[in-house]
Write an enzyme that holds these catalytic residues in place. Sequence first.
Site, PDB file in Angstrom:
ATOM      1  N   HIS A  66       4.009-105.677 -16.301  1.00 31.35           N
ATOM      2  CA  HIS A  66       4.814-105.764 -17.527  1.00 31.35           C
ATOM      3  C   HIS A  66       5.625-104.506 -17.825  1.00 31.35           C
ATOM      4  O   HIS A  66       6.376-104.465 -18.788  1.00 31.35           O
ATOM      5  CB  HIS A  66       3.917-106.039 -18.747  1.00 31.35           C
ATOM      6  CG  HIS A  66       3.133-104.834 -19.174  1.00 31.35           C
ATOM      7  ND1 HIS A  66       1.942-104.473 -18.582  1.00 31.35           N
ATOM      8  CD2 HIS A  66       3.376-103.894 -20.113  1.00 31.35           C
ATOM      9  CE1 HIS A  66       1.487-103.374 -19.150  1.00 31.35           C
ATOM     10  NE2 HIS A  66       2.336-102.992 -20.085  1.00 31.35           N
TER      11      HIS A  66
HETATM   12  C1  UD1 Z   1       4.456-102.697 -25.133  1.00 30.22           C
HETATM   13  C2  UD1 Z   1       4.357-101.181 -25.034  1.00 30.22           C
HETATM   14  C3  UD1 Z   1       3.690-100.787 -23.726  1.00 30.22           C
HETATM   15  C4  UD1 Z   1       2.367-101.497 -23.554  1.00 30.22           C
HETATM   16  C5  UD1 Z   1       2.542-102.995 -23.739  1.00 30.22           C
HETATM   17  C6  UD1 Z   1       1.204-103.670 -23.710  1.00 30.22           C
HETATM   18  C7  UD1 Z   1       6.207 -99.968 -26.126  1.00 30.22           C
HETATM   19  C8  UD1 Z   1       7.451 -99.180 -25.897  1.00 30.22           C
HETATM   20  N1  UD1 Z   1       5.685-100.566 -25.044  1.00 30.22           N
HETATM   21  O1  UD1 Z   1       5.292-103.131 -24.083  1.00 30.22           O
HETATM   22  O2  UD1 Z   1       3.464 -99.396 -23.724  1.00 30.22           O
HETATM   23  O3  UD1 Z   1       1.882-101.224 -22.263  1.00 30.22           O
HETATM   24  O4  UD1 Z   1       3.158-103.252 -25.001  1.00 30.22           O
HETATM   25  O5  UD1 Z   1       1.281-105.008 -23.416  1.00 30.22           O
HETATM   26  O6  UD1 Z   1       5.739-100.035 -27.228  1.00 30.22           O
HETATM   27  N2  UD1 Z   1       7.026-110.638 -26.259  1.00 30.22           N
HETATM   28  C9  UD1 Z   1       6.740-111.927 -26.643  1.00 30.22           C
HETATM   29  N3  UD1 Z   1       5.657-112.126 -27.440  1.00 30.22           N
HETATM   30  C10 UD1 Z   1       4.843-111.139 -27.872  1.00 30.22           C
HETATM   31  C11 UD1 Z   1       5.145-109.826 -27.493  1.00 30.22           C
HETATM   32  C12 UD1 Z   1       6.245-109.581 -26.683  1.00 30.22           C
HETATM   33  O7  UD1 Z   1       7.433-112.866 -26.277  1.00 30.22           O
HETATM   34  O8  UD1 Z   1       3.862-111.404 -28.591  1.00 30.22           O
HETATM   35  C13 UD1 Z   1       8.176-110.406 -25.356  1.00 30.22           C
HETATM   36  C14 UD1 Z   1       9.505-110.232 -26.074  1.00 30.22           C
HETATM   37  O9  UD1 Z   1      10.488-110.865 -25.302  1.00 30.22           O
HETATM   38  C15 UD1 Z   1       9.718-108.727 -26.016  1.00 30.22           C
HETATM   39  C16 UD1 Z   1       9.031-108.326 -24.726  1.00 30.22           C
HETATM   40  O10 UD1 Z   1       7.942-109.219 -24.598  1.00 30.22           O
HETATM   41  O11 UD1 Z   1      11.069-108.369 -26.033  1.00 30.22           O
HETATM   42  C17 UD1 Z   1       8.540-106.909 -24.734  1.00 30.22           C
HETATM   43  O12 UD1 Z   1       7.693-106.652 -25.852  1.00 30.22           O
HETATM   44  P1  UD1 Z   1       7.573-105.159 -26.453  1.00 30.22           P
HETATM   45  O13 UD1 Z   1       6.516-105.124 -27.483  1.00 30.22           O
HETATM   46  O14 UD1 Z   1       8.900-104.633 -26.792  1.00 30.22           O
HETATM   47  O15 UD1 Z   1       7.120-104.297 -25.206  1.00 30.22           O
HETATM   48  P2  UD1 Z   1       5.984-104.554 -24.131  1.00 30.22           P
HETATM   49  O16 UD1 Z   1       6.622-104.711 -22.799  1.00 30.22           O
HETATM   50  O17 UD1 Z   1       5.048-105.597 -24.592  1.00 30.22           O
HETATM   51  N1  UDP Z   2      -5.477-108.004 -20.970  1.00 27.56           N
HETATM   52  C1  UDP Z   2      -5.920-109.193 -21.525  1.00 27.56           C
HETATM   53  N2  UDP Z   2      -5.300-110.361 -21.168  1.00 27.56           N
HETATM   54  C2  UDP Z   2      -4.274-110.395 -20.277  1.00 27.56           C
HETATM   55  C3  UDP Z   2      -3.827-109.166 -19.716  1.00 27.56           C
HETATM   56  C4  UDP Z   2      -4.441-107.982 -20.096  1.00 27.56           C
HETATM   57  O1  UDP Z   2      -6.870-109.200 -22.316  1.00 27.56           O
HETATM   58  O2  UDP Z   2      -3.753-111.489 -20.006  1.00 27.56           O
HETATM   59  C5  UDP Z   2      -6.134-106.751 -21.383  1.00 27.56           C
HETATM   60  C6  UDP Z   2      -6.663-105.891 -20.260  1.00 27.56           C
HETATM   61  O3  UDP Z   2      -7.952-106.316 -19.875  1.00 27.56           O
HETATM   62  C7  UDP Z   2      -6.641-104.504 -20.864  1.00 27.56           C
HETATM   63  C8  UDP Z   2      -5.437-104.541 -21.788  1.00 27.56           C
HETATM   64  O4  UDP Z   2      -5.158-105.929 -22.007  1.00 27.56           O
HETATM   65  O5  UDP Z   2      -7.813-104.291 -21.661  1.00 27.56           O
HETATM   66  C9  UDP Z   2      -4.270-103.899 -21.117  1.00 27.56           C
HETATM   67  O6  UDP Z   2      -3.105-104.174 -21.825  1.00 27.56           O
HETATM   68  P1  UDP Z   2      -1.660-104.124 -21.178  1.00 27.56           P
HETATM   69  O7  UDP Z   2      -1.745-104.224 -19.702  1.00 27.56           O
HETATM   70  O8  UDP Z   2      -0.853-105.120 -21.904  1.00 27.56           O
HETATM   71  O9  UDP Z   2      -1.127-102.691 -21.641  1.00 27.56           O
HETATM   72  P2  UDP Z   2      -1.326-101.197 -21.114  1.00 27.56           P
HETATM   73  O10 UDP Z   2      -2.761-100.928 -20.934  1.00 27.56           O
HETATM   74  O11 UDP Z   2      -0.533-101.065 -19.848  1.00 27.56           O
HETATM   75  O12 UDP Z   2      -0.688-100.381 -22.183  1.00 27.56           O
END
Ligand code: UD1
Ligand code: UDP
Length: 359
Positions: free
Chosen positions: A205
Amino acid sequence: MKVVTVVGARPQFIKASAVSREFPKRNVEEVIVHTGQHYDANMSDIFFKELGIPTPRYNFEIRSSRHGEMTGRMLESIETVLLGEKPDWVLIYGDTNSTLAGALAAAKLHIPIAHVEAGLRSFNRAMPEEVNRIMADHLSSILFSPTELGRKNLISEGIPSTKISVVGDVMYDVSQYYGSLANKNKILLQRLGLEEKKFILLTCHRQENTDNIDRLKAIFLGLNDVAEKMPVVCPIHPRTKKYLLDAEWFKPSKELKLIDPIGYLDMVTLEHTSALIATDSGGVQKEAFFYEVPCVTLRDETEWEELIEGGWNILVPPLSKEVVRDGVLSRLNRMGKKIFPYGDGKASQAIVDAMVRGV
Ligand code: UD1
Ligand code: UDP
């Protein structure tokens, strides 16, 4: 004592579950603020229900937008809450936009900030997370670092050692609490047509991978090739789904199983039972180590260097599908050394104790 906790994204809910459990034991009032950065039921609600996290008193439902717009809207809403709640502390986790907004809002109101997961660095400022965590660390009053390396990074940036406390990793606490429970849930494997230790778990992601078509192709075409030899399951993050949905270059093989994001307990089950984990997630790299599963990190660098040194993880920058395929296959059955870098499972207690002491 009153603490306002600011969370917004999936990994923060998981981390907060361990710390939030400690507050009532010490008569601390915790007010949870959910920015709404993550909002799909399987990216948010499921974690509150499964992990027994108290319901947020506020949810701003900010949802997705550009970094500046999202952070600015959060900042305004958090400031309003802080003015009303007048907490003794603001507690923030990790490196998301929600973390940065929480830190900025509190700092401007002179409210002490406690930062959990302080000191992590990739030394790559192109990552939004690197910018967020540097800012958050420099605004915080107490910095809870999971590792000694984190402390070293903070000291080298001029942060006084008296503000830094190496407490261990709260995700390790969570894994200790729920790991054995999840291990029992094998029905999931049957449902997915997978056999224990005969599949690979993939998560992807990171913005640097999803928003770069060459890297995204290298990962998904590389893992598509791997799936010819061993099934691959990928709970797909909504950010990544957006890019793969209509991609004409991507024809997933039957053995590359793309599924919706899953809850923490199901995720831990897949982690426990997988033969190898390929990921660009921060949290998942560590969970691979907790459950003694070899890990391939699909990035150019990692914040969790000790796992590379311990032989549990290697970096495979997604430069081509061949690099990814060969990198993943080369790590099957490769275990690391016995190392204990993440504390004793009591980081959450240490965090709350330190906040109550006020140091
Ligand atoms: C965010 C964090 C990242 C973290 C990740 C965990 C920032 C800059 N990044 O990244 O550090 O590792 O969360 O998962 O804060 N979206 C949905 N539904 C949701 C959430 C997101 O559809 O419930 C989609 C949207 O299209 C959105 C994209 O995911 O534009 C990215 O979501 P965003 O929260 O901006 O960043 P993440 O990639 O999730
Ligand atoms: N995770 C989860 N369901 C999923 C993918 C990840 O519960 O489908 C959990 C995973 O076990 C870990 C956390 O989400 O505890 C990691 O989150 P993510 O990879 O979104 O973000 P990051 O750690 O890179 O910030």
